[in-house]
Design a protein around this motif. Structure first.
Motif, mmCIF file in Angstrom:
data_model
loop_
_atom_site.group_PDB
_atom_site.id
_atom_site.type_symbol
_atom_site.label_atom_id
_atom_site.label_comp_id
_atom_site.label_asym_id
_atom_site.label_seq_id
_atom_site.Cartn_x
_atom_site.Cartn_y
_atom_site.Cartn_z
ATOM 1 N N GLU A 27 0.824 -1.124 -0.005
ATOM 2 C CA GLU A 27 0.013 0.059 -0.001
ATOM 3 C C GLU A 27 0.748 1.269 -0.063
ATOM 4 N N SER A 28 2.069 1.184 0.837
ATOM 5 C CA SER A 28 2.836 2.314 0.724
ATOM 6 C C SER A 28 3.477 2.502 -0.600
ATOM 7 N N ILE A 29 3.953 1.302 -1.067
ATOM 8 C CA ILE A 29 4.550 1.457 -2.464
ATOM 9 C C ILE A 29 3.757 2.332 -3.515
ATOM 10 N N ARG A 31 0.950 4.331 -2.931
ATOM 11 C CA ARG A 31 1.063 5.698 -2.765
ATOM 12 C C ARG A 31 2.316 6.337 -2.997
ATOM 13 N N GLY A 32 3.331 5.729 -2.831
ATOM 14 C CA GLY A 32 4.802 6.452 -3.174
ATOM 15 C C GLY A 32 4.947 6.478 -4.721
ATOM 16 N N LYS A 33 4.153 5.650 -5.519
ATOM 17 C CA LYS A 33 4.324 5.805 -6.761
ATOM 18 C C LYS A 33 3.577 7.064 -7.384
ATOM 19 N N GLU A 34 2.390 7.515 -6.656
ATOM 20 C CA GLU A 34 1.819 8.627 -7.179
ATOM 21 C C GLU A 34 2.605 9.876 -6.697
ATOM 22 N N ILE A 35 3.262 9.906 -5.514
ATOM 23 C CA ILE A 35 4.176 10.819 -5.030
ATOM 24 C C ILE A 35 5.094 11.092 -5.944
ATOM 25 N N TYR A 36 5.943 9.882 -6.415
ATOM 26 C CA TYR A 36 6.983 10.069 -7.437
ATOM 27 C C TYR A 36 6.618 10.761 -8.742
ATOM 28 N N THR A 37 5.406 10.376 -9.201
ATOM 29 C CA THR A 37 4.907 10.836 -10.471
ATOM 30 C C THR A 37 4.868 12.234 -10.342
ATOM 31 N N ASP A 38 4.281 12.662 -9.106
ATOM 32 C CA ASP A 38 3.680 14.191 -8.914
ATOM 33 C C ASP A 38 5.168 15.028 -8.678
ATOM 34 N N PHE A 39 6.184 14.609 -7.914
ATOM 35 C CA PHE A 39 7.300 15.662 -7.536
ATOM 36 C C PHE A 39 8.840 14.929 -7.978
ATOM 37 N N CYS A 40 8.885 13.738 -8.357
ATOM 38 C CA CYS A 40 10.276 13.270 -8.782
ATOM 39 C C CYS A 40 10.592 12.852 -10.206
ATOM 40 N N ILE A 41 9.478 12.785 -11.070
ATOM 41 C CA ILE A 41 9.714 11.978 -12.319
ATOM 42 C C ILE A 41 10.509 12.915 -13.293
ATOM 43 N N SER A 42 10.137 14.394 -13.154
ATOM 44 C CA SER A 42 10.667 15.527 -14.260
ATOM 45 C C SER A 42 12.292 15.112 -14.175
ATOM 46 N N CYS A 43 12.916 14.990 -13.192
ATOM 47 C CA CYS A 43 14.402 14.799 -12.854
ATOM 48 C C CYS A 43 14.773 13.492 -12.929
ATOM 49 N N HIS A 44 14.113 12.629 -12.295
ATOM 50 C CA HIS A 44 14.732 11.317 -12.260
ATOM 51 C C HIS A 44 14.140 10.552 -13.432
ATOM 52 N N LEU A 45 13.210 10.880 -13.924
ATOM 53 C CA LEU A 45 12.404 10.115 -15.027
ATOM 54 C C LEU A 45 11.725 8.883 -14.579
ATOM 55 N N MET A 108 9.928 6.892 -0.419
ATOM 56 C CA MET A 108 11.151 6.227 -0.054
ATOM 57 C C MET A 108 10.761 4.546 -0.165
ATOM 58 N N ASN A 109 9.646 4.009 0.207
ATOM 59 C CA ASN A 109 9.329 2.801 0.195
ATOM 60 C C ASN A 109 9.405 2.359 -1.559
ATOM 61 N N TYR A 110 8.574 3.320 -2.338
ATOM 62 C CA TYR A 110 8.538 2.971 -3.611
ATOM 63 C C TYR A 110 9.918 3.100 -4.319
ATOM 64 N N VAL A 111 10.765 3.937 -4.023
ATOM 65 C CA VAL A 111 12.083 4.114 -4.645
ATOM 66 C C VAL A 111 13.046 2.949 -4.280
ATOM 67 N N LEU A 112 12.946 2.519 -3.016
ATOM 68 C CA LEU A 112 13.648 1.361 -2.599
ATOM 69 C C LEU A 112 13.329 0.076 -3.124
ATOM 70 N N ASN A 113 12.288 0.077 -3.541
ATOM 71 C CA ASN A 113 11.545 -1.386 -4.207
ATOM 72 C C ASN A 113 11.079 -1.229 -5.503
ATOM 73 N N SER A 114 11.862 -0.449 -6.463
ATOM 74 C CA SER A 114 11.506 -0.335 -7.659
ATOM 75 C C SER A 114 12.866 -0.431 -8.507
#
Length: 133
Positions: A27-29, A31-45, A108-114
Motif C-alpha cells: 500500500e505504501s509503495i 501511494r509512493g508511486k503517485e508521489i514520485y509521479t507528482d514530484f520526482c519524475i521530471s528529474c529522475h524520469l 522512499m518505499n516506492y523508490v527502494l523497491n523499484s
C-alpha cells in the motif's frame, strides 16, 4: 507437547507479522508511486534512470541502498553538493519538495523497491519522524 504448542504459536505470529507488513508495504509503495509521479519524475524520469551527469539515477542505486538516512533527509531537506552514485559523481541541487513525513515514507518505499532496488526493510513513519526531529 509444550514445545509443539510454543513452536506453533511462534510460527503463526511470525507469519502474521510478515503478512501484515507485506500488505502495508504494498500500500505504501502504491501511494509512493503517485508521489514520485507528482514530484520526482521530471528529474529522475519514469524509469528512475535520472539524467546523465545532471540528476543521479535512483534505479539500481548503490547510494540509496548504502545511505538510507541521508536519502530520507535529502528528500525532506533537499540535497546540495557532490554525491557519488554507481561510481559517477554528481554535483547539483535538489530543492526541498515540501513533502510531509508520511509522504516521505511512501516515496522512499516506492523508490527502494523499484527499478532493481530491493529495500532490506520497510521505511516507517517512526523511522522518518526520529530522523527528522
Amino acid at each position: 507437547m509444550k514445545f509443539i504448542i510454543c513452536s506453533y504459536l511462534l510460527i503463526v505470529s511470525g507469519l502474521t507479522y510478515f503478512l501484515i507488513q507485506d500488505k502495508e508495504l504494498k500500500e505504501s509503495i502504491q501511494r509512493g508511486k503517485e508521489i514520485y509521479t507528482d514530484f520526482c519524475i521530471s528529474c529522475h524520469l519514469e524509469t528512475g534512470e535520472g539524467v546523465e551527469n545532471t540528476f543521479p539515477p535512483l534505479a539500481k542505486s548503490d547510494y540509496l541502498m548504502n545511505n538510507r538516512e541521508a536519502s530520507i533527509k535529502g528528500v525532506k531537506y533537499g540535497q546540495r553538493g557532490e554525491l557519488m552514485v554507481n561510481g559517477v559523481t554528481y554535483n547539483n541541487t535538489m530543492m526541498p519538495l515540501g513533502l510531509e513525513n508520511e509522504e516521505i515514507v511512501d516515496v522512499m518505499n516506492y523508490v527502494l523497491n523499484s527499478w532493481g532496488n530491493s529495500g532490506a526493510k520497510m521505511v516507517t513513519i517512526e523511522e522518518v519522524n526520529t530522523l527528522l526531529k
